[in-house]
Design a protein around this motif. Structure first.
Motif, short mmCIF file in Angstrom:
data_model
loop_
_atom_site.label_atom_id
_atom_site.label_comp_id
_atom_site.label_asym_id
_atom_site.label_seq_id
_atom_site.Cartn_x
_atom_site.Cartn_y
_atom_site.Cartn_z
N SER A 237 0.84 -1.22 -0.03
CA SER A 237 0.08 -0.07 0.06
C SER A 237 0.96 1.25 0.09
CB SER A 237 -0.94 -0.10 1.38
OG SER A 237 -0.06 0.22 2.41
N ASN A 238 0.20 2.19 -0.15
CA ASN A 238 1.15 3.64 -0.20
C ASN A 238 1.79 4.06 0.98
OD1 ASN A 238 -0.16 3.93 -2.86
ND2 ASN A 238 -1.60 5.50 -2.37
N ASP A 239 0.96 3.87 2.29
CA ASP A 239 1.49 3.89 3.39
C ASP A 239 2.75 3.24 3.71
OD1 ASP A 239 -0.08 6.29 4.02
OD2 ASP A 239 -1.71 5.02 5.03
N GLU A 240 2.41 2.01 3.51
CA GLU A 240 3.73 0.79 3.86
C GLU A 240 4.88 1.31 3.11
OE1 GLU A 240 1.67 -3.62 4.28
OE2 GLU A 240 1.28 -2.54 2.25
N LEU A 241 4.79 1.47 1.74
CA LEU A 241 5.82 2.16 1.05
C LEU A 241 6.70 3.32 1.53
CD1 LEU A 241 4.65 1.43 -2.75
CD2 LEU A 241 6.37 -0.04 -1.52
N ARG A 242 5.63 4.26 1.82
CA ARG A 242 6.27 5.49 2.53
C ARG A 242 7.00 5.16 3.92
NH1 ARG A 242 2.43 8.95 0.47
NH2 ARG A 242 0.77 7.87 1.87
N GLN A 243 6.41 4.37 4.59
CA GLN A 243 7.01 3.97 5.93
C GLN A 243 8.56 3.08 5.39
OE1 GLN A 243 6.55 3.60 9.30
NE2 GLN A 243 5.03 5.53 9.06
N ARG A 244 8.67 2.45 4.44
CA ARG A 244 9.87 1.85 4.05
C ARG A 244 10.88 2.78 3.67
NH1 ARG A 244 9.10 -3.90 0.79
NH2 ARG A 244 7.78 -4.91 2.17
N PHE A 245 10.44 3.84 2.96
CA PHE A 245 11.16 4.62 2.52
C PHE A 245 11.86 5.83 3.31
CE2 PHE A 245 11.20 9.30 0.21
CZ PHE A 245 12.48 9.03 -0.28
N VAL A 246 10.96 6.03 4.62
CA VAL A 246 11.73 6.96 5.61
C VAL A 246 12.64 6.20 6.21
CG1 VAL A 246 11.06 8.14 7.66
CG2 VAL A 246 9.44 8.50 5.71
N GLY A 247 12.24 4.86 6.43
CA GLY A 247 13.28 3.76 7.12
C GLY A 247 14.52 3.85 6.62
N MET A 248 14.52 3.76 5.11
CA MET A 248 15.73 3.90 4.52
C MET A 248 16.42 5.34 4.39
SD MET A 248 16.10 3.49 0.17
CE MET A 248 15.59 5.20 -0.21
N LEU A 249 15.90 6.45 4.64
CA LEU A 249 16.46 7.66 4.45
C LEU A 249 17.25 7.98 5.90
CD1 LEU A 249 13.76 9.93 2.82
CD2 LEU A 249 15.77 8.98 1.88
N VAL A 250 16.44 7.57 6.91
CA VAL A 250 17.14 7.98 8.35
C VAL A 250 18.48 7.85 8.35
CG1 VAL A 250 16.85 7.72 10.77
CG2 VAL A 250 14.88 8.14 9.49
N PRO A 251 18.92 6.52 8.25
CA PRO A 251 20.42 6.09 8.38
C PRO A 251 21.52 7.09 7.36
CG PRO A 251 19.51 4.13 7.67
CD PRO A 251 18.38 5.21 7.94
N GLN A 252 20.49 6.96 5.91
CA GLN A 252 21.69 7.37 4.93
C GLN A 252 21.73 9.13 5.29
OE1 GLN A 252 19.65 6.78 1.07
NE2 GLN A 252 19.99 4.56 1.53
N ALA A 253 20.59 9.83 5.70
CA ALA A 253 20.83 11.19 6.18
C ALA A 253 21.85 11.32 7.22
CB ALA A 253 19.48 11.70 6.72
N ALA A 254 22.00 10.41 8.15
CA ALA A 254 23.07 10.61 9.22
C ALA A 254 24.49 10.52 8.36
CB ALA A 254 22.79 9.53 10.34
N VAL A 255 24.56 9.64 7.69
CA VAL A 255 25.85 9.41 6.88
C VAL A 255 26.21 10.79 6.16
CG1 VAL A 255 27.19 8.29 4.99
CG2 VAL A 255 25.89 6.97 6.72
N LEU A 256 25.06 11.16 5.32
CA LEU A 256 25.40 12.55 4.75
C LEU A 256 25.51 13.91 5.40
CD1 LEU A 256 22.48 12.24 2.00
CD2 LEU A 256 24.80 12.46 1.55
N GLY A 257 24.83 13.82 6.59
CA GLY A 257 25.00 14.84 7.50
C GLY A 257 24.08 16.06 7.47
N VAL A 258 23.02 15.54 6.61
CA VAL A 258 21.74 16.53 6.40
C VAL A 258 20.68 16.09 7.51
CG1 VAL A 258 22.26 16.61 3.99
CG2 VAL A 258 20.88 14.98 4.85
N THR A 259 19.85 16.94 7.61
CA THR A 259 18.59 16.86 8.68
C THR A 259 17.32 16.80 7.77
OG1 THR A 259 20.09 18.19 10.46
CG2 THR A 259 17.55 17.89 10.57
N LEU A 260 16.76 15.79 8.24
CA LEU A 260 15.39 15.48 7.65
C LEU A 260 14.44 16.60 8.08
CD1 LEU A 260 15.20 11.62 7.25
CD2 LEU A 260 15.77 13.15 5.41
N PRO A 261 13.66 17.41 7.28
CA PRO A 261 12.93 18.45 7.72
C PRO A 261 11.48 18.12 8.49
CG PRO A 261 12.99 18.42 5.30
CD PRO A 261 13.52 17.45 5.92
#
Length: 332
Positions: A237-261
């Motif tokens: 579903s749309n919400d399931e995919l959105r949850q997966r995406f956010v879960g993928m972004l969080v550790p990558q944002a930490a590596v980049l050093g950017v803040t998710l807004p």
């Protein structure tokens, strides 16, 4: 358990008129058995129309999606960056061609799909109606937009319609390259000057929420998701995919050093899901209805390109006609 050959054997043409109930039963059995529906197979009209809508919108998105990045090719900061960006835009053109070809197997012509797009009757992904004012946008699009595309499209490799699923295999491989390219652009900027780091963070701030909108409205407001999942066109579903995406972004944002807004973004241990701020669905629907920042310009550019290329299509058609005539011995 019914085997694949038996299911396929049941799909032989009926000579004394179609038995729709039997055809529907065979179709349902193929879907239940995780088998592919092919162009020659019987399918419900609603299934065919759903596929045409989804695949053509996907193709339109790839073609329109060339524009936000295409206008940065001449302004890329180095020859290497220019070559990589050109390759990415060319990939997107190829994705559009694969998908238009898949949609054509369902009985719609490419001319029909093109006319629907340039007339403003067909939808494409709302994400491509936002401006790209800085080079950092090329990084944010790659990391966020193509990252969202990967989350959404990898399950489509298992779509129940054969031509669509097979097209998605190559598309997803190339999207993975695009996502890495965007990540690397942002990483280079975040390792640069304070101005470059701010430019990268600003781009992430602007593209984060539209990238979450790419998955579509919430499940309880999505009119097509349930049926598409029942037919196994979609797998999540749309919400399931959105949850997966956010879960993928969080550790990558930490590596980049950017803040998710999103100040409310956190992992809810009890619910086993990401808690996030409410998405501005009013903005999503406004952009989808054609009232986004760049909707008019994107369609105008596509319409102009189609009109300017008319002579190429006419020349190609005439060349094909003459080659066919020569093969038949009608032209010296």
């Amino acid at each position: 358990m019914t085997t694949a050959p038996a299911l396929r054997g049941a799909r032989e043409p009926v000579t004394d008129g179609p038995d729709e109930a039997a055809e529907q039963a065979t179709f349902d059995a193929l879907i239940a058995a995780e088998q592919r529906i092919e162009p020659r197979d019987w399918m419900p009209e609603a299934y065919r129309k759903t596929l045409i809508r989804q695949i053509s919108q996907h193709a339109h998105s790839e073609i329109i999606g060339m524009q936000p990045e295409g206008n940065w090719i001449t302004r890329a900061p180095s020859l290497k960056r220019k070559a990589i960006l050109m390759a990415k835009v060319q990939d997107e053109a190829g994705h559009g061609l694969y998908l238009y070809s898949a949609a054509q197997t369902l009985g719609i012509t490419r001319d029909e799909m093109t006319e629907q797009l340039i007339a403003g009757k067909a939808k494409y992904s709302s994400i491509f109606n936002y401006p790209t004012p800085t080079w950092a946008d090329m990084g944010a699009i790659g990391w966020l937009v193509d990252g969202a595309a990967i989350c959404n499209q990898v399950p489509l490799c298992r779509a129940s319609y054969g031509p669509y699923g097979r097209a998605m295999v190559r598309i997803c491989k190339e999207e993975s390259f695009h996502q890495r390219q965007g990540f690397e652009i942002l990483l280079a900027l975040m390792q640069g000057t304070p101005a470059q780091r701010q430019m990268a963070q600003d781009a992430v701030n602007r593209w984060y929420w539209p990238s979450l909108m790419m998955f579509g409205p919430p499940d309880d407001e999505s009119p097509n998701s349930a049926q598409s999942m029942e037919w196994k066109i979609k797998r999540f579903s749309n919400d399931e995919l959105r949850q997966r995406f956010v879960g993928m972004l969080v550790p990558q944002a930490a590596v980049l050093g950017v803040t998710l807004p999103d100040p409310e973004l956190r992992w809810d241990e009890d619910a086993q899901r990401w808690h996030m701020s409410e998405i501005d669905w009013t903005e999503f629907h406004e952009v989808l209805r054609g009232r986004g920042p760049m909707n008019a310009e994107r369609l105008r550019n596509r319409r102009n390109a189609h009109e300017d290329g008319a002579w190429v299509r006419e020349a190609a058609a005439e060349y094909a006609r003459r080659q066919a005539a020569r093969a038949e011995g009608k032209v010296a």
